[in-house]
Design a protein around this motif. Sequence first.
Motif, PDB file in Angstrom:
ATOM      1  N   MET A 107       0.846  -1.195   0.000  1.00  0.00           N
ATOM      2  CA  MET A 107       0.000   0.000   0.000  1.00  0.00           C
ATOM      3  C   MET A 107       0.882   1.245   0.000  1.00  0.00           C
ATOM      4  SD  MET A 107      -2.635   1.367   2.923  1.00  0.00           S
ATOM      5  CE  MET A 107      -1.298   1.809   4.023  1.00  0.00           C
ATOM      6  N   PRO A 108       0.776   2.097  -1.015  1.00  0.00           N
ATOM      7  CA  PRO A 108       1.570   3.327  -1.030  1.00  0.00           C
ATOM      8  C   PRO A 108       1.125   4.295   0.054  1.00  0.00           C
ATOM      9  CG  PRO A 108       0.013   3.323  -2.843  1.00  0.00           C
ATOM     10  CD  PRO A 108      -0.077   1.962  -2.201  1.00  0.00           C
ATOM     11  N   ILE A 109       2.068   5.027   0.608  1.00  0.00           N
ATOM     12  CA  ILE A 109       1.752   6.006   1.649  1.00  0.00           C
ATOM     13  C   ILE A 109       1.772   7.389   1.018  1.00  0.00           C
ATOM     14  CG2 ILE A 109       2.562   7.041   3.810  1.00  0.00           C
ATOM     15  CD1 ILE A 109       3.565   4.231   4.580  1.00  0.00           C
ATOM     16  N   ARG A 110       0.584   7.971   0.892  1.00  0.00           N
ATOM     17  CA  ARG A 110       0.447   9.270   0.225  1.00  0.00           C
ATOM     18  C   ARG A 110       0.149  10.401   1.207  1.00  0.00           C
ATOM     19  NH1 ARG A 110      -2.490   5.723  -3.259  1.00  0.00           N
ATOM     20  NH2 ARG A 110      -1.377   5.367  -5.231  1.00  0.00           N
ATOM     21  N   LYS A 111      -0.307  10.044   2.418  1.00  0.00           N
ATOM     22  CA  LYS A 111      -0.589  11.068   3.420  1.00  0.00           C
ATOM     23  C   LYS A 111      -0.346  10.456   4.791  1.00  0.00           C
ATOM     24  CE  LYS A 111      -3.919  14.687   4.595  1.00  0.00           C
ATOM     25  NZ  LYS A 111      -5.209  15.310   4.238  1.00  0.00           N
ATOM     26  N   VAL A 112       0.226  11.253   5.680  1.00  0.00           N
ATOM     27  CA  VAL A 112       0.638  10.761   6.996  1.00  0.00           C
ATOM     28  C   VAL A 112      -0.013  11.610   8.074  1.00  0.00           C
ATOM     29  CG1 VAL A 112       2.618  10.414   8.539  1.00  0.00           C
ATOM     30  CG2 VAL A 112       2.827   9.894   6.094  1.00  0.00           C
ATOM     31  N   GLY A 113      -0.359  10.983   9.173  1.00  0.00           N
ATOM     32  CA  GLY A 113      -0.829  11.697  10.352  1.00  0.00           C
ATOM     33  C   GLY A 113       0.130  11.481  11.507  1.00  0.00           C
ATOM     34  N   VAL A 114       0.391  12.504  12.277  1.00  0.00           N
ATOM     35  CA  VAL A 114       1.223  12.410  13.476  1.00  0.00           C
ATOM     36  C   VAL A 114       0.414  12.946  14.643  1.00  0.00           C
ATOM     37  CG1 VAL A 114       3.338  13.137  14.632  1.00  0.00           C
ATOM     38  CG2 VAL A 114       3.369  12.670  12.177  1.00  0.00           C
ATOM     39  N   VAL A 115       0.320  12.178  15.710  1.00  0.00           N
ATOM     40  CA  VAL A 115      -0.390  12.621  16.906  1.00  0.00           C
ATOM     41  C   VAL A 115       0.640  12.889  17.988  1.00  0.00           C
ATOM     42  CG1 VAL A 115      -2.155  12.095  18.612  1.00  0.00           C
ATOM     43  CG2 VAL A 115      -2.391  11.225  16.266  1.00  0.00           C
ATOM     44  N   VAL A 171       1.065  16.021   5.533  1.00  0.00           N
ATOM     45  CA  VAL A 171       1.046  15.436   6.868  1.00  0.00           C
ATOM     46  C   VAL A 171       0.131  16.253   7.777  1.00  0.00           C
ATOM     47  CG1 VAL A 171       3.179  16.676   7.457  1.00  0.00           C
ATOM     48  CG2 VAL A 171       2.480  14.716   8.845  1.00  0.00           C
ATOM     49  N   VAL A 172      -0.682  15.537   8.549  1.00  0.00           N
ATOM     50  CA  VAL A 172      -1.556  16.153   9.555  1.00  0.00           C
ATOM     51  C   VAL A 172      -0.885  15.979  10.912  1.00  0.00           C
ATOM     52  CG1 VAL A 172      -3.779  15.983  10.745  1.00  0.00           C
ATOM     53  CG2 VAL A 172      -3.658  15.709   8.249  1.00  0.00           C
ATOM     54  N   VAL A 173      -0.805  17.052  11.697  1.00  0.00           N
ATOM     55  CA  VAL A 173      -0.241  16.980  13.044  1.00  0.00           C
ATOM     56  C   VAL A 173      -1.291  17.436  14.040  1.00  0.00           C
ATOM     57  CG1 VAL A 173       1.651  17.640  14.556  1.00  0.00           C
ATOM     58  CG2 VAL A 173       2.011  17.595  12.111  1.00  0.00           C
ATOM     59  N   LEU A 174      -1.602  16.572  14.991  1.00  0.00           N
ATOM     60  CA  LEU A 174      -2.584  16.900  16.025  1.00  0.00           C
ATOM     61  C   LEU A 174      -1.911  16.883  17.390  1.00  0.00           C
ATOM     62  CD1 LEU A 174      -5.618  14.677  14.915  1.00  0.00           C
ATOM     63  CD2 LEU A 174      -5.019  16.994  14.162  1.00  0.00           C
ATOM     64  N   ASP A 175      -2.342  17.803  18.235  1.00  0.00           N
ATOM     65  CA  ASP A 175      -1.785  17.860  19.590  1.00  0.00           C
ATOM     66  C   ASP A 175      -2.913  18.013  20.593  1.00  0.00           C
ATOM     67  OD1 ASP A 175       0.845  17.942  21.044  1.00  0.00           O
ATOM     68  OD2 ASP A 175      -0.045  19.777  21.847  1.00  0.00           O
ATOM     69  N   ALA A 223      -8.623  10.599   8.944  1.00  0.00           N
ATOM     70  CA  ALA A 223      -9.355   9.591   8.167  1.00  0.00           C
ATOM     71  C   ALA A 223      -8.735   9.353   6.798  1.00  0.00           C
ATOM     72  CB  ALA A 223     -10.819  10.016   8.015  1.00  0.00           C
ATOM     73  N   GLU A 224      -8.034  10.362   6.260  1.00  0.00           N
ATOM     74  CA  GLU A 224      -7.446  10.225   4.927  1.00  0.00           C
ATOM     75  C   GLU A 224      -6.011   9.726   4.971  1.00  0.00           C
ATOM     76  OE1 GLU A 224      -7.756  14.011   3.102  1.00  0.00           O
ATOM     77  OE2 GLU A 224      -9.952  13.986   2.993  1.00  0.00           O
ATOM     78  N   CYS A 225      -5.467   9.495   6.156  1.00  0.00           N
ATOM     79  CA  CYS A 225      -4.049   9.157   6.287  1.00  0.00           C
ATOM     80  C   CYS A 225      -3.813   7.659   6.086  1.00  0.00           C
ATOM     81  CB  CYS A 225      -3.534   9.585   7.663  1.00  0.00           C
ATOM     82  SG  CYS A 225      -3.586  11.376   7.911  1.00  0.00           S
ATOM     83  N   ASP A 226      -2.737   7.348   5.378  1.00  0.00           N
ATOM     84  CA  ASP A 226      -2.341   5.957   5.161  1.00  0.00           C
ATOM     85  C   ASP A 226      -1.495   5.431   6.315  1.00  0.00           C
ATOM     86  OD1 ASP A 226      -3.439   5.864   2.422  1.00  0.00           O
ATOM     87  OD2 ASP A 226      -1.871   7.346   2.032  1.00  0.00           O
ATOM     88  N   TRP A 227      -0.867   6.338   7.021  1.00  0.00           N
ATOM     89  CA  TRP A 227      -0.037   5.964   8.173  1.00  0.00           C
ATOM     90  C   TRP A 227      -0.255   7.010   9.258  1.00  0.00           C
ATOM     91  CZ3 TRP A 227       5.892   7.150   8.359  1.00  0.00           C
ATOM     92  CH2 TRP A 227       6.412   6.759   9.609  1.00  0.00           C
ATOM     93  N   ILE A 228      -0.584   6.539  10.472  1.00  0.00           N
ATOM     94  CA  ILE A 228      -0.745   7.429  11.626  1.00  0.00           C
ATOM     95  C   ILE A 228       0.320   7.052  12.641  1.00  0.00           C
ATOM     96  CG2 ILE A 228      -2.284   8.206  13.468  1.00  0.00           C
ATOM     97  CD1 ILE A 228      -4.629   7.205  11.676  1.00  0.00           C
ATOM     98  N   CYS A 229       1.219   7.996  12.925  1.00  0.00           N
ATOM     99  CA  CYS A 229       2.314   7.762  13.861  1.00  0.00           C
ATOM    100  C   CYS A 229       2.012   8.483  15.170  1.00  0.00           C
ATOM    101  CB  CYS A 229       3.639   8.257  13.270  1.00  0.00           C
ATOM    102  SG  CYS A 229       5.068   8.006  14.356  1.00  0.00           S
ATOM    103  N   GLU A 230       1.970   7.740  16.235  1.00  0.00           N
ATOM    104  CA  GLU A 230       1.694   8.308  17.564  1.00  0.00           C
ATOM    105  C   GLU A 230       2.998   8.627  18.281  1.00  0.00           C
ATOM    106  OE1 GLU A 230       2.604   7.574  21.358  1.00  0.00           O
ATOM    107  OE2 GLU A 230       1.994   5.653  20.467  1.00  0.00           O
ATOM    108  N   ALA A 231       3.088   9.842  18.810  1.00  0.00           N
ATOM    109  CA  ALA A 231       4.292  10.268  19.524  1.00  0.00           C
ATOM    110  C   ALA A 231       3.876  11.074  20.761  1.00  0.00           C
ATOM    111  CB  ALA A 231       5.184  11.111  18.616  1.00  0.00           C
ATOM    112  N   ILE A 232       3.058  10.454  21.616  1.00  0.00           N
ATOM    113  CA  ILE A 232       2.578  11.144  22.818  1.00  0.00           C
ATOM    114  C   ILE A 232       3.346  10.624  24.037  1.00  0.00           C
ATOM    115  CG2 ILE A 232       0.309  11.478  21.767  1.00  0.00           C
ATOM    116  CD1 ILE A 232      -0.767   9.318  23.712  1.00  0.00           C
TER     117      ILE A 232
END
Length: 766
Positions: free
Chosen positions: A1-9, A29-33, A76-85
């Motif tokens: 699966m190609p990764i076209r959009k990333v989320g970071v929490v 990339v989406v970044v949420l805090d 919801a649109e992210c192919d990979w969500i990386c958690e860094a909390i």
Amino acid sequence: MPIRKVGVVGAGVMGAGIAAQVANAGVPVVVLDILPGGAARAVERMLKTEPAPFMHKGAARLVTPGDLEADLALLAECDWICEAIIEQPEAKRALYARLQGVRKPGSIVSSNTSTIPLAALTEGLGEEFAADFLITHFFNPPRYMRLLEVVRGPAARAEAAAAITEFADRALGKSVIPCKDRPGFIANRIGGFWMQSAINRAFDLKLTVEEADAAMGRPLGIPKTGVFGLLDLVGLDLMPHVAASMKATLPADDPYVLGLREHDVILRMIAEGRTGRKGKGGFYAREKGPGGERLKRAIDLWTGEYRESEKPQLESLGLRDLRGLAEHPDRGGRYTRAVLLDTLGYAASLVPEIADSIADVDAAMRLGYNWAYGPFELIDRLGAAWLAKALAEDGRPVPPLLVAVGEGSFYRVRDGRLECFGTNGAYHAVPRPEGVLLLSDVRRRSKPLARNGSASLWDIGDGVACLEFHTKMNAIDLGTVEMIGKAVAMGKKGGFRALVIHNEGEQFSVGANIGLALFAANIAAWGEIEGLIEQGQKAMRSLRDAPFPVVGAPSGMALGGGCEILLHCDAVQAHAESYIGLVEAGVGLIPGWGGCTTMLRRWAENPRAPKGPMPPVAKAFEMISTAQVAKSAFEAREMLFLRPTDGITFNPDRLLADAKAKALSLAEGYAPPEVKPLRLPGASGRVALAMAVQQQVALGRATPHDVVVCDHLAETLTGGRKDHTEETTETELHALERRHFMALLKTPATLARVEHMLETGRPLRN
């Protein structure tokens, strides 16, 4: 699966840094805090941070900041969500439960943790989540540290790990090391133990911090920070947290746990806020002296008070042979021996517990801690049999892997291939990912087409040759210039279809060897210096005018003459972390190997630049006179050190293969570029530039010798004595470069700048 959009929490230092590197790769990339506005503030902070997390300002536009409570749906649109909390399993599991309601099917979720077991993270979240979950442990700062440790649990899909590995390798430039789910994984398990041992042994043997850092430095291939300097860099306050984590997750009889100690002086430093560079000083501190000078201070490990830093005087610290150092009877030698036995014995005992391959362990330590040699490479330098005997003499257990290798070594070269010793007692080829071409592998399996003391020419296949520099910091000397000429001559005779200029040194080239220039100037060998400048110009022109394409493939610094080499290539395939610039003004000179001429041409041909003879001159003058350096390949494009058509590679292991492919793509039907004269502004342009310099003098930004250098640069860039109605040829511009370079080199102020740079590594503002 190609990764076209990333989320970071999580928009702390690590989370924000991961997001910035994703954006550097051109991926949204989406970044949420959890803190309202925290992600937006993190982006603003990173735009001002040095060293910069973003490779260029435009990358920040790919980051969408948001609040965890209000904007969770953005994931919801992210192919990979990386958690860094926060490093608390309960908090992480609560977040993952929320992600289950918004993430799309098949998207990958990972944690940046290095302390929590994978099973504890996925507990109670179901098989579907566990199939999509990994640990992806980045190292700080994420832009600059190449190591990515990936842990795949027993329930995780192989496709998920493969997708992250592919994306991290090619897009983010990471070396991905598969790890087992063990405390600290690879790098921090061994690296943390090494730091703990180095601190304990320094107290036991009563070494000063300077002595310990010197012993842990160059002979071992460890950065000059050593261990106490490294702790200042990462922060002393992290030590208790790491110790607590290891104590909680490792068996009570593990050497890491048995070696845990508290030192009163360190506890006191932490309590007083002396936590390193981010605090009020650490083991080292800088203070202002009575005359305003900066004084380096060091902590006394027994009193806890600062004293003037002292250069270590132990005889052993002058040794460069590792075994000789470890066998030396003074405190430095005994210290090195003790730390090596602790660390290397421990590392050898951990395979296969933490990794199946010693090559993975070595790579993790090289990339995660910037060691020049991994632990098993260090064992080979010492001798595996020597280490086993030393451990036994100390009454320590000898790890089974060390017993198995016996009198042999952990690495060997067989039939031109690098092999490593396996846990099954056999040697195996060290694998390379598909598409990786390393010059070190080429060197093992072949002989150079040509070689001298400064450079070599290699056949890298498919009719492509590679010119490699191998002087100290790849500084350019007469031997380098001669090998450039030889490479072009061999190619003209039909020896190859294309040429790539590349090396695997830390720096592509720091420019001309100014030490040789200073020596020649001190004996008034002006003819020899001017001859070298003329030969260099001829060599650069030969690269550009060769009947085959020439592709530069830099990584690290390409300064001065190193930059001029790239400016004369048909194309460049640059590592993203390439720092390119014409810095000669810093040592009181101007570019003399066609750098002035080529930058004039680049800005004159730039479709975005204003038309007329003055704008390209003004831009080239501004960049060269202030010795501007691009801090990434992307900035180099903006500054025209690279063209818009030049390529950028994120993973340096893929750089040579990418450059070779680019060279082959240019080879079919190749013809050298046409060189046209330039129309330059002449005397009126020099007056305008002189006025601009005087404004900088009035603002206190230009020194007296800066004015002299700028006068010579201005006359070169504006065409000398020619009028703006006349055309100036390349030959005439090169003559101006030589004349003004030589005139400046004969000034005492320039010689003082060159000498100061050689002694201190910093420019002299005279």
